[in-house]
Motif scaffolding. Sequence first.
Motif, mmCIF file in Angstrom:
data_model
loop_
_atom_site.group_PDB
_atom_site.id
_atom_site.type_symbol
_atom_site.label_atom_id
_atom_site.label_comp_id
_atom_site.label_asym_id
_atom_site.label_seq_id
_atom_site.Cartn_x
_atom_site.Cartn_y
_atom_site.Cartn_z
ATOM 1 N N LEU A 186 0.821 -1.209 0.000
ATOM 2 C CA LEU A 186 0.000 0.000 0.000
ATOM 3 C C LEU A 186 0.861 1.267 0.000
ATOM 4 O O LEU A 186 0.488 2.276 -0.617
ATOM 5 C CB LEU A 186 -0.929 -0.001 1.221
ATOM 6 N N VAL A 187 1.994 1.223 0.672
ATOM 7 C CA VAL A 187 2.879 2.398 0.710
ATOM 8 C C VAL A 187 3.350 2.770 -0.693
ATOM 9 O O VAL A 187 3.558 3.950 -1.012
ATOM 10 C CB VAL A 187 4.078 2.126 1.647
ATOM 11 N N ARG A 188 3.501 1.780 -1.563
ATOM 12 C CA ARG A 188 4.013 2.022 -2.914
ATOM 13 C C ARG A 188 2.924 2.465 -3.891
ATOM 14 O O ARG A 188 3.216 2.774 -5.047
ATOM 15 C CB ARG A 188 4.686 0.755 -3.440
ATOM 16 N N ARG A 189 1.693 2.500 -3.429
ATOM 17 C CA ARG A 189 0.594 2.926 -4.314
ATOM 18 C C ARG A 189 0.679 4.427 -4.576
ATOM 19 O O ARG A 189 1.088 5.204 -3.708
ATOM 20 C CB ARG A 189 -0.746 2.607 -3.658
ATOM 21 N N PRO A 190 0.291 4.867 -5.776
ATOM 22 C CA PRO A 190 0.394 6.304 -6.095
ATOM 23 C C PRO A 190 -0.649 7.159 -5.382
ATOM 24 O O PRO A 190 -0.454 8.362 -5.212
ATOM 25 C CB PRO A 190 0.191 6.331 -7.613
ATOM 26 N N GLU A 191 -1.775 6.557 -4.974
ATOM 27 C CA GLU A 191 -2.813 7.352 -4.334
ATOM 28 C C GLU A 191 -2.334 7.794 -2.944
ATOM 29 O O GLU A 191 -1.967 6.952 -2.120
ATOM 30 C CB GLU A 191 -4.107 6.546 -4.179
ATOM 31 N N PRO A 192 -2.351 9.100 -2.641
ATOM 32 C CA PRO A 192 -1.839 9.606 -1.351
ATOM 33 C C PRO A 192 -2.547 8.983 -0.148
ATOM 34 O O PRO A 192 -1.904 8.621 0.835
ATOM 35 C CB PRO A 192 -2.070 11.106 -1.429
ATOM 36 N N TYR A 239 -2.431 5.235 4.560
ATOM 37 C CA TYR A 239 -2.934 4.107 5.339
ATOM 38 C C TYR A 239 -1.917 2.966 5.369
ATOM 39 O O TYR A 239 -1.764 2.266 6.375
ATOM 40 C CB TYR A 239 -4.262 3.611 4.766
ATOM 41 N N GLY A 240 -1.243 2.783 4.234
ATOM 42 C CA GLY A 240 -0.204 1.756 4.191
ATOM 43 C C GLY A 240 0.923 2.054 5.158
ATOM 44 O O GLY A 240 1.439 1.147 5.830
ATOM 45 N N ASP A 241 1.306 3.316 5.241
ATOM 46 C CA ASP A 241 2.374 3.698 6.169
ATOM 47 C C ASP A 241 1.939 3.487 7.614
ATOM 48 O O ASP A 241 2.733 3.027 8.456
ATOM 49 C CB ASP A 241 2.749 5.169 5.928
ATOM 50 N N ARG A 242 0.685 3.814 7.886
ATOM 51 C CA ARG A 242 0.175 3.595 9.242
ATOM 52 C C ARG A 242 0.128 2.103 9.569
ATOM 53 O O ARG A 242 0.484 1.679 10.677
ATOM 54 C CB ARG A 242 -1.221 4.206 9.371
ATOM 55 N N LEU A 243 -0.307 1.314 8.585
ATOM 56 C CA LEU A 243 -0.355 -0.133 8.789
ATOM 57 C C LEU A 243 1.043 -0.700 9.021
ATOM 58 O O LEU A 243 1.260 -1.556 9.881
ATOM 59 C CB LEU A 243 -1.001 -0.801 7.565
#
Length: 381
Positions: free
Chosen positions: A182-188, A193-197
């Motif tokens: 999720l961190v690598r997804r382009p959507e901010p 959320y990926g970073d939080r996860l």
Amino acid sequence: MPALLRIVCDNTGMRFAAVARVTDGTWTACAVEDGIDFGLLPGGQLDVHTTLCKEARAARQPVVFDHASEDPTYRDHHTPRIYGIESYISVPIIRPDGEYFGNLCAIDPRPNMVSGVKTVAMFQSFAELIGRQLALEQRREATEVALLDARQTAELREQFIAVLGHDLRNPLASVGAIGEILVRRPEPDVAKYGDRLRANTRRMSKLIDDVLDLARGRMGSGIGVCIEAVAQLEAALRDVVAELRDSHPQWHIRETYRMRGHVECDLGRVQQLLSNLVGNAFAYGDPARPVVVEATLDAEWLEIGVRNWGEPIPPANLEKIFEPYWRPAQSKPGGGLGLGLHICSQIVKAHGGTLHVSSSRESGTCFTARLPARRGSTAIA
């Protein structure tokens, strides 16, 4: 008990004495002093209906006579006739809680003066002493059983914690992998959320590591270490601080290193030690002031110190902070399990070193770990 029965015989002239467990239907010898070849051994039984202990039990009073064949009460009694005795004394043994146990008794085929006040009083005192000793033994046995149960429960709990921590690793690794994707997804929003996860996964992994370390230490001989010569310890410690700085950008960390030569240690455990100490500083320090990390290595000692400027630790708590699961009353909800400092102390102990804490408003709170730089060195507290 045998020594007490010998005293009874020596002081009364009676040649047989016994402590008996007496119930409504049984008479069982617990201890025996036999100088007349009566033939009764500890564990041996008599028909309770052929004894006078049943009468003593019913009345809870001594039964005593000096010369059965001349005694108006007992000259026709079946007990002296069955056992061929002339002198007899039996005193009830009562536990402190009032429960009847049995009798302290003495017999002899010869007449003997045992009905005197002093003799009866001696028997009663000994019977009271036996009753108290029985109560002590009963409490001791109950305590031992409770301790054994508690030890077995604790071992099962530690095994459960170890298995649970181990089994949580795989699903947690899957959650962490999803966070990385999720961190690598382009959507901010998705990346946020990926970073939080990913951050929560790291925190959960740290908690599992702490629980597993505790379980290993409790079930074995302490936290295991693999001691090797480490030449680039400063770089390894800087990596730990850099990772903590990245995950806690609101904190300022000030570092000082004075490192010469190599150190014989478990590198991963020393990094864990520093990480736990800095994490503790974040938990209880003042964010407006820096966390100070100082590491010194010379030919004899590796010393790592971490200082924060939060509220001083009360003196009464200084002896408790290294205990597992202990957290101060003012701890914020959602913190750790209270294992970080305990694991630090176990890591230092496994290296043969010491961990010291000092705390005051003027000097801040400082944890100082001191480890021998070479195997075979002796840590000085």
